[in-house]
Scaffold this motif. Structure first.
Motif, PDB file in Angstrom:
ATOM      1  N   PHE A  12       6.327 -13.729  14.056  1.00  0.00           N
ATOM      2  CA  PHE A  12       6.037 -12.567  14.510  1.00  0.00           C
ATOM      3  C   PHE A  12       5.241 -12.437  15.477  1.00  0.00           C
ATOM      4  N   THR A  13       5.124 -11.541  16.618  1.00  0.00           N
ATOM      5  CA  THR A  13       4.478 -11.107  17.467  1.00  0.00           C
ATOM      6  C   THR A  13       3.866  -9.822  17.696  1.00  0.00           C
ATOM      7  N   ILE A  14       2.878  -9.493  18.116  1.00  0.00           N
ATOM      8  CA  ILE A  14       2.313  -8.043  18.202  1.00  0.00           C
ATOM      9  C   ILE A  14       1.214  -8.169  19.350  1.00  0.00           C
ATOM     10  N   GLY A  15       1.524  -6.818  20.202  1.00  0.00           N
ATOM     11  CA  GLY A  15       0.766  -6.477  21.403  1.00  0.00           C
ATOM     12  C   GLY A  15      -0.447  -5.710  20.794  1.00  0.00           C
ATOM     13  N   VAL A  16      -1.756  -6.111  21.324  1.00  0.00           N
ATOM     14  CA  VAL A  16      -2.840  -5.222  20.843  1.00  0.00           C
ATOM     15  C   VAL A  16      -3.410  -5.088  22.332  1.00  0.00           C
ATOM     16  N   PHE A  17      -4.094  -3.657  22.360  1.00  0.00           N
ATOM     17  CA  PHE A  17      -4.788  -3.345  23.507  1.00  0.00           C
ATOM     18  C   PHE A  17      -6.019  -2.379  23.287  1.00  0.00           C
TER      19      PHE A  17
END
Length: 329
Positions: free
Chosen positions: A204-209
């Motif tokens: 899994f990969t997840i963007g965070v900002f």
């Protein structure tokens, strides 16, 4: 209302420059020109250049990061960093902009330098209570025999350049006789190589900002490679991987990934948007963090733009949020 003047930097000094130029197409198309006056700066080994509409190349004055166009000197309120690899992702540009007191959209110099080093990243993550794979860091100036590595790590292992991204120079090793060649391949890209035990599970990969001071997680993507692992070809060649956004995953698993992603973002003092890669081990019911990308791809094929759209935002809104957040540091 006076428009802010933004420098959008692309290019770079490594093999990842080709990815930077792909990201540049998407970013340029989606920066809000009603809000910002945008100047694209191409940074490559021959120099830093702004190209006018007439095709004239204008050199950047590196003393103050300004350009002079038609006799008018232009300085910048903030820099949108779109360079993958050095010098945009490893802290070098960030340190330069810090000295000039120019805001920018990515992590600061210390965090960028740390996260560009995969081994140091997972060491800090492990110290903060995030699960990571067992690994060894090998330096070119102090070679370690394959047999010694295999005494400490169990096959299969991943062998990859310790600094850099886009899976360039990466190999999966399943047999002892393959390890020497994999080390050489990785050393061709970097003088530090990470050898990491394989974690079985879903990727899994997840963007965070950060937006208005709040840490926001983007919808999770599950990556299913049609190859043995998610290498450069699987990432960038159409049809070589399946990326499902949002991931079809139980909410309990998704919540664990989101929580660890937020923790990593806080722990490593991240800014702007980052993308964090995990393997979810279904036996342990635990996400293992692989790495953090502090300048994630923004091309049409890239994951973060798809996650932004899945969240219900436009890319124009997203890039505006990143630029506005940069003024708060």
């Amino acid at each position: 209302m006076n428009k802010k003047t933004i420098a959008f930097v692309t290019g770079g000094y490594s093999g990842e420059a080709v990815i930077s130029y792909k990201s540049a197409v998407t970013i340029e198309k989606n920066i809000d020109k009603d809000k910002y006056s945008v100047y694209k700066i191409d940074m490559h080994p021959t120099g830093w250049w702004y190209e006018t509409e007439e095709g004239e190349e204008v050199a950047v004055d590196k003393n103050d990061f300004s350009i002079t166009v038609e006799g008018k000197k232009i300085t910048f309120d903030s820099v949108l960093i779109g360079i993958h690899g050095t010098p945009g992702e490893d802290g070098k540009l960030q340190g330069y902009f810090d000295m000039l007191k120019i805001p920018y959209t990515s992590c600061n110099a210390a965090t960028s330098a740390l996260t560009f080093n995969k081994r140091y990243t997972v060491a800090v993550a492990a110290f903060g209570g995030i699960s990571v794979a067992k690994s060894l860091l090998i330096f070119k100036h102090s070679p370690v025999a394959a047999s010694v590595i295999l005494e400490q790590l169990q096959l299969p292992v991943f062998v990859k350049p310790n600094n850099g991204g886009s899976s360039i120079g990466m190999s999966k090793v399943t047999k002892p006789e393959e390890l020497e060649g994999a080390l050489q391949k990785a050393f061709n890209e970097d003088d530090q190589v990470l050898v990491e035990e394989f974690i079985k599970g879903r990727e899994f990969t997840i963007g965070v900002f950060k937006n208005n001071g709040n840490i926001i997680t983007l919808p999770i993507t599950e990556v299913i490679s049609k190859k043995d692992f998610f290498d450069y070809e699987a990432k960038y060649v159409a049809g070589m991987s399946e990326e499902i956004t949002p991931a079809a995953v139980d909410e309990a698993i998704a919540e664990k990934i989101r929580n660890k992603a937020k923790l990593a973002y806080q722990l490593l003092n991240c800014r702007g948007v980052v993308r964090i890669d995990f393997i979810f081990n279904e036996v342990e019911q635990q996400p293992y963090m692989l790495e953090i990308n502090t300048v994630p791809g923004q091309s049409e094929a890239s994951i973060v733009p798809k996650q932004v759209l899945a969240m219900g935002w436009t890319l124009k809104e997203f890039y505006s949020a990143l630029i506005e957040e940069s003024f708060k540091y």
